[in-house]
Design a protein around this motif. Sequence first.
Motif, mmCIF file in Angstrom:
data_model
loop_
_atom_site.group_PDB
_atom_site.id
_atom_site.type_symbol
_atom_site.label_atom_id
_atom_site.label_comp_id
_atom_site.label_asym_id
_atom_site.label_seq_id
_atom_site.Cartn_x
_atom_site.Cartn_y
_atom_site.Cartn_z
ATOM 1 N N LEU A 134 -2.943 -3.248 -9.514
ATOM 2 C CA LEU A 134 -1.500 -3.309 -9.276
ATOM 3 C C LEU A 134 -1.226 -4.048 -7.987
ATOM 4 O O LEU A 134 -0.299 -4.858 -7.892
ATOM 5 N N TYR A 135 -2.079 -3.804 -6.992
ATOM 6 C CA TYR A 135 -1.948 -4.438 -5.699
ATOM 7 C C TYR A 135 -2.048 -5.947 -5.835
ATOM 8 O O TYR A 135 -1.275 -6.701 -5.265
ATOM 9 N N PHE B 184 1.947 10.357 -4.036
ATOM 10 C CA PHE B 184 1.123 10.719 -2.888
ATOM 11 C C PHE B 184 2.008 10.946 -1.656
ATOM 12 O O PHE B 184 3.064 10.328 -1.518
ATOM 13 N N ILE B 185 1.551 11.828 -0.783
ATOM 14 C CA ILE B 185 2.256 12.104 0.464
ATOM 15 C C ILE B 185 1.442 11.548 1.622
ATOM 16 O O ILE B 185 0.245 11.832 1.744
ATOM 17 N N TRP B 186 2.071 10.744 2.458
ATOM 18 C CA TRP B 186 1.381 10.157 3.611
ATOM 19 C C TRP B 186 1.274 11.188 4.720
ATOM 20 O O TRP B 186 2.250 11.870 5.047
ATOM 21 N N TYR C 222 -2.494 10.649 1.302
ATOM 22 C CA TYR C 222 -3.244 9.484 1.787
ATOM 23 C C TYR C 222 -3.008 9.306 3.274
ATOM 24 O O TYR C 222 -1.967 9.701 3.808
ATOM 25 N N THR C 223 -3.994 8.735 3.926
ATOM 26 C CA THR C 223 -3.852 8.353 5.328
ATOM 27 C C THR C 223 -3.954 6.836 5.422
ATOM 28 O O THR C 223 -4.576 6.189 4.577
ATOM 29 N N PHE C 224 -3.359 6.281 6.443
ATOM 30 C CA PHE C 224 -3.404 4.834 6.664
ATOM 31 C C PHE C 224 -3.291 4.638 8.169
ATOM 32 O O PHE C 224 -2.201 4.682 8.724
ATOM 33 N N GLY C 225 -4.431 4.446 8.832
ATOM 34 C CA GLY C 225 -4.395 4.342 10.282
ATOM 35 C C GLY C 225 -5.684 3.798 10.859
ATOM 36 O O GLY C 225 -6.636 3.481 10.133
ATOM 37 N N PRO C 226 -5.750 3.693 12.186
ATOM 38 C CA PRO C 226 -6.923 3.109 12.850
ATOM 39 C C PRO C 226 -8.112 4.069 12.875
ATOM 40 O O PRO C 226 -7.949 5.286 13.011
ATOM 41 N N THR C 227 -9.297 3.513 12.732
ATOM 42 C CA THR C 227 -10.548 4.256 12.845
ATOM 43 C C THR C 227 -11.501 3.436 13.706
ATOM 44 O O THR C 227 -11.292 2.237 13.928
ATOM 45 N N THR D 94 0.831 -1.205 0.000
ATOM 46 C CA THR D 94 0.000 0.000 0.000
ATOM 47 C C THR D 94 0.861 1.249 0.000
ATOM 48 O O THR D 94 0.683 2.154 -0.831
ATOM 49 N N HIS D 95 1.794 1.336 0.932
ATOM 50 C CA HIS D 95 2.681 2.490 0.973
ATOM 51 C C HIS D 95 3.491 2.599 -0.327
ATOM 52 O O HIS D 95 3.688 3.702 -0.851
ATOM 53 N N LYS D 96 3.935 1.467 -0.839
ATOM 54 C CA LYS D 96 4.737 1.466 -2.070
ATOM 55 C C LYS D 96 3.934 2.032 -3.236
ATOM 56 O O LYS D 96 4.441 2.856 -4.006
ATOM 57 N N PHE D 97 2.663 1.625 -3.364
ATOM 58 C CA PHE D 97 1.835 2.105 -4.470
ATOM 59 C C PHE D 97 1.665 3.619 -4.417
ATOM 60 O O PHE D 97 1.889 4.326 -5.408
ATOM 61 N N PHE D 98 1.265 4.130 -3.262
ATOM 62 C CA PHE D 98 0.995 5.558 -3.173
ATOM 63 C C PHE D 98 2.270 6.397 -3.254
ATOM 64 O O PHE D 98 2.290 7.458 -3.878
#
Length: 491
Positions: free
Chosen positions: A292-293, A167-169, A247-252, A158-162
């Motif tokens: 791609l994933y 994209f900036i995390w 992009y964000t990638f975290g708990p919700t 996921t991080h690799k794709f963005f």
Amino acid sequence: MGSKVGEFRKKLKIVDVKGGPNEGLDRVGLMIVVAGWVRTLRAQSSVTFIEVNDGSCLSNMQCVMTSDAEGYDQVKSGLITTGASIWIQGNVVPSQGSKQKVELKVNKIVLVGKSDPSYPIQKKRVSREFLRTKAHLRPRTNTFGAVARVRNALAYATHKFFQENGFIWISSPIITASDCEGAGEQFCVTTLIPSSREAAESPVDAIPKTKDGLIDWSQDFFEKPAFLTVSGQLNAETYATALSNVYTFGPTFRAENSNTSRHLAEFWMIEPELAFADLKDDMACATAYLQLYSCMQVRYILDNCKEDMDFFNTWIEKGIIDRLSTVAERDFVQLSYTDAIELLIKAKKKFEFLVKWGCDLQSEHERYLTEEAFGGCPVIVSDYPKEIKAFYMRQNDDGRTVAAMDMLVPRIGELIGGSQREERLEYLEGRLDELKLNRDSYWWYLDLRHYGSVPHAGFGLGFERLVQFATGVENIRDAIPFPRTPGSVEF
């Protein structure tokens, strides 16, 4: 005074020995050290076989030990049992058995931590329901060790794709005063109730109240109601209007009282936001990500986690690698919500939930579309009725629908949900008023429309559902290390 810190070195793991194309034969004759946990131990008259796993791969290292090995007394006395942690030094030799190419002839063994006889994970298989009550130990099983490794691979991809696509995390806050979805299913964060052990014994009348008998939020930590976030989207939009693509990638978190195999109270979300973009751009990004994933996933696991995927294919879902390859290779189908409803109404299938225009598609409807109507192809449904979608979605010219899309995949149903965001201030304010949401809570979100507003879009992907899709596990509680569900917050 003081001394130099030693150099960090990557330790040799079992996967480094057995994971190559020769399955360890290229390391025959080498002396190595293996540290891990005992899976099984079989003592025969002249030799003892110990299966050790260090978590780096599904495969165990078979260690063959005779009575002349240093530390053999620990085995003979029964100190080393299933579940114990051990350190073993030995020589890699060709295996006499058929299950592996190499094994370890033990020179020395050290018991690091003994295991009590009550250790609940023995060689005999146990149910996943039971293992959920032992979440602190279940990663030592084949299933959950494999799920953890694949989950790690998915996060990396996921991080690799963005990152590779510009994209900036960003880190979105976990505590918020606004409700992104407007559904009101949020966990409240407060210090009005005493913390730690005092909370269980605190009287209700200890909570400060106003003269009207309402909770006096002005005395709380944030001086207003605060909640655990249900999404990082609104915060991501603020950065997208400055950095373009983020992009964000975290708990919700969601306080939805649904005790099903599809729901969690705490889950991880992947949420990209694209500036100067519309719904078509959003769908293209989601499609590229998943295709791609899938390619990366299939390639990665065949190269590095082949054992894990063979395990999933044998014990969890037969044909899973073919299914992932299909997603990577076939074109996605796109149709409008209106066309999807018409197709469902004409389907020669009895659904539990009634199908009509304006209804929210249920899992059975979504799976029918992707699995049966379109033969296993991922399906993107767009332009949903605005009454069943969130306030921030851009209204279409027909006045009835919004520029929203859901991506449906086999076995899961909805995997991705996204939309073009409403960049027009008057429309956004009107929608907040329609849904009786407090404008003051969203003042900063509205403010973005005052200063250089642009068309922008994004989507959200539930990471645990992606783990399910990639591994075949049916219950979402088995796709996350420590599931949080109604009535369950152990570990």
